[in-house]
Design an enzyme around this catalytic site. Structure first.
Site, PDB file in Angstrom:
ATOM      1  N   ASN A  97       8.930  -2.020  -2.745  1.00  0.00           N
ATOM      2  CA  ASN A  97       7.895  -2.854  -3.983  1.00  0.00           C
ATOM      3  C   ASN A  97       9.557  -2.822  -5.045  1.00  0.00           C
ATOM      4  OD1 ASN A  97       5.335  -3.715  -4.209  1.00  0.00           O
ATOM      5  ND2 ASN A  97       4.111  -1.942  -4.151  1.00  0.00           N
ATOM      6  N   ALA A 338      -0.097   3.952   1.078  1.00  0.00           N
ATOM      7  CA  ALA A 338       1.152   2.735   1.751  1.00  0.00           C
ATOM      8  C   ALA A 338       2.390   2.338   1.559  1.00  0.00           C
ATOM      9  CB  ALA A 338       0.045   1.629   0.819  1.00  0.00           C
ATOM     10  N   HIS A 339       2.918   3.376   0.740  1.00  0.00           N
ATOM     11  CA  HIS A 339       4.067   3.772   0.480  1.00  0.00           C
ATOM     12  C   HIS A 339       4.822   3.150  -0.097  1.00  0.00           C
ATOM     13  CE1 HIS A 339       2.523   5.788   4.586  1.00  0.00           C
ATOM     14  NE2 HIS A 339       3.553   7.232   3.756  1.00  0.00           N
ATOM     15  N   CYS A 340       4.467   2.221  -1.206  1.00  0.00           N
ATOM     16  CA  CYS A 340       5.213   1.014  -2.231  1.00  0.00           C
ATOM     17  C   CYS A 340       5.733  -0.343  -1.200  1.00  0.00           C
ATOM     18  CB  CYS A 340       5.661   1.531  -3.048  1.00  0.00           C
ATOM     19  SG  CYS A 340       5.465   3.236  -3.357  1.00  0.00           S
ATOM     20  N   ALA A 341       4.701  -0.285   0.261  1.00  0.00           N
ATOM     21  CA  ALA A 341       5.545  -0.935   0.991  1.00  0.00           C
ATOM     22  C   ALA A 341       4.056  -2.091   1.559  1.00  0.00           C
ATOM     23  CB  ALA A 341       6.300  -0.221   2.270  1.00  0.00           C
TER      24      ALA A 341
END
Length: 381
Positions: A97, A338-341
Site C-alpha cells: 500500500n 493481508a500484509h498491506c498488499a
C-alpha cells in the site's frame, strides 16, 4: 520469543546500532542549524550516512541520498513529486500500500492513469506486460524489488531496461531487499530507489530515504525549514535539501549509519546466504505437511534468488488464529493477514483467509527454525 517477523521490522539489532543511537542522544544537536560542536556532530553523521548509502546502493552521488522516515514517506515523495496531471503510470499487483495508495490518491487528485501488471496464482508477473501497457503519456514505472508476501524477487534490471528504452522513470521500492539483496542503481537502471532502515538494514525505525539518479527532478513534497537560504520563499533547489524540510532524525541516522557499517562488514551476500539457508530449512520442513499450503514460487533447486520469506496457511484456519496460536502456545512471532498488499492477496486467492508469514533474519538460528517447523506440524495435526 522466537522472532520470525523480520519482514515487518528486524527487532534484533546489532549492538553497534544500539550504542550509536544511545551515544547520539547525549552528544548531538541539530544538523545544519549552527556551528557549535553538537550541530557539527549531527552534520558529520548525516553526511557519513549518505556516503554509506550511496556506496551500498550504487547511487551516483551521496548528496542525492535524501532521508525520509521510511519507505512509505520516500515513495510518497517520489511519486507525488514526479507525476503530473494526466500522466500515466505502470505498477504491479505485487505492490504494498505504500505504492498503491499514493497512486490511487493521484488518480483522484490529478487524474493519473494507472495500469497494473497482473500477478498469477504464484504471485509471478509476465515482464512482457510492461511493454504492452506503455502509452504515449506513460511517465513512470514503479515496482517493488521483492514481494513482502511471497518473498519472490522481481527482475528490476529487466524492468529498468524496458523503462529506459521508452524514456520512462523507474522507481523501485526496496523495502524488502535493502541490506539483504545486492542493489546497484546504475547497473539495474533504477532512477529512484526507496528504502527503509528498520528491516534488512538492521537500523532504527523512523529512518530510510530515497536515492535519486542523475537527471531526475522531484518536486518537494513538503517545504519548510532547512537551515540554509532562510530568506528564500521557495524550498532550496539543491538535493538533498530540496526533499528534506524540517529537522532530520539524526539520532536515528546515527543508528542507520552504524547499521550500514554492520551490513558492509558482514557483506550483503553473506547475510542473504544465511537467511536463505534458514528460509529453505523452514520450507523443507513444512511444505509437505498435510494441511499446509505454501504461497509463491519457491523454486529452490535452480539457485533462484529470493528473500527469506515463507507464507503459509494451515487447512482452512484463519491466519490470525494460527499466528495467535504460534505466539501464545509456542512463543513464535509471525505476521498474519493481508500484509498491506491487497492486490497480491487477490491474485493468490487469500483475501478471506490471509496468510501467515514467517520471515527470517541474520540473527535467527537453525534451532529457532526447527522449533517453528515443529509448531506448524503440531497445529496442522
Amino acid at each position: 520469543m522466537i522472532y520470525l517477523d523480520n519482514a515487518a521490522t528486524t527487532m534484533k539489532k546489532p549492538d553497534c546500532v544500539v550504542e550509536a543511537v544511545a551515544r547520539a542522544l547525549t552528544t548531538m544537536g541539530n544538523a545544519s542549524r549552527g556551528a557549535h560542536s553538537g550541530s557539527l556532530a549531527a552534520s558529520r553523521v548525516d553526511l557519513a550516512c549518505r556516503q554509506k548509502a550511496a556506496r551500498l546502493f550504487g547511487c551516483w552521488r551521496p548528496d542525492h541520498v535524501c532521508f525520509a522516515s521510511n519507505s512509505t514517506e520516500a515513495l510518497n515523495i517520489a511519486l507525488m513529486g514526479i507525476l503530473n496531471e494526466g500522466d500515466h503510470a505502470i505498477s504491479t499487483d505485487l505492490e504494498h500500500n505504500s505504492v498503491l495508495r499514493p497512486l490511487y490518491r493521484l488518480q483522484a487528485e490529478r487524474g493519473l492513469q494507472v495500469d497494473f501488471v497482473p500477478a498469477d496464482r504464484l504471485g509471478m508477473i509476465d515482464y512482457d506486460d510492461f511493454e504492452r501497457l506503455i502509452k504515449p503519456n506513460t511517465r513512470l514505472i514503479v515496482a517493488n524489488h521483492a514481494s513482502n508476501v511471497t518473498g519472490n524477487l522481481v527482475d528490476v534490471a529487466r524492468i529498468g531496461k524496458i523503462a529506459h528504452e521508452h524514456d520512462l522513470i523507474f522507481v523501485v521500492d526496496a523495502s524488502q531487499t535493502a541490506g539483504c539483496v545486492p542493489i546497484d542503481m546504475q547497473a539495474m537502471g533504477i532512477d529512484v530507489l526507496c528504502f527503509t532502515g528498520h528491516k534488512g538494514l538492521y537500523g532504527p525505525q523512523g529512518t530510510g530515504g530515497l536515492c535519486v539518479g542523475k537527471g531526475v527532478e522531484i518536486r518537494p513534497w513538503k517545504v519548510g525549514g532547512t537551515g540554509v537560504q532562510s530568506y528564500s520563499k521557495a524550498q532550496p533547489a539543491d538535493y538533498p535539501t530540496r526533499l528534506e524540510a524540517g529537522t532530520l532524525n539524526s539520532h536515528g541516522l546515527a543508528g542507520l549509519s552504524a547499521a550500514f557499517d554492520f551490513v558492509e562488514d558482514i557483506g550483503v551476500t553473506a547475510i542473504s546466504h544465511h537467511e536463505r539457508i534458514l528460509m529453505q530449512r523452514f520450507y523443507e520442513g513444512v511444505h509437505n505437511v498435510d494441511g499446509v499450503k505454501v504461497y509463491g514460487d519457491i523454486t529452490l533447486e535452480d539457485g533462484r534468488e529470493r528473500t527469506a520469506i515463507v507464507s503459509i496457511n494451515i487447512r482452512d484456519y484463519d491466519s490470525g488464529a494460527v499466528s495467535d496460536a504460534l505466539a501464545e502456545g509456542y512463543g513464535i512471532a509471525t505476521r498474519p493477514g493481508a500484509h498491506c498488499a491487497p492486490r497480491m492477496h487477490q491474485a493468490l486467492g487469500t483475501v478471506d483467509q490471509g496468510v501467515v508469514r514467517f520471515s527470517f533474519s541474520y540473527f535467527n538460528t537453525a534451532a529457532e527454525v526447527d522449533a517453528a517447523i515443529a509448531a506448524v506440524r503440531e497445529i496442522a495435526g
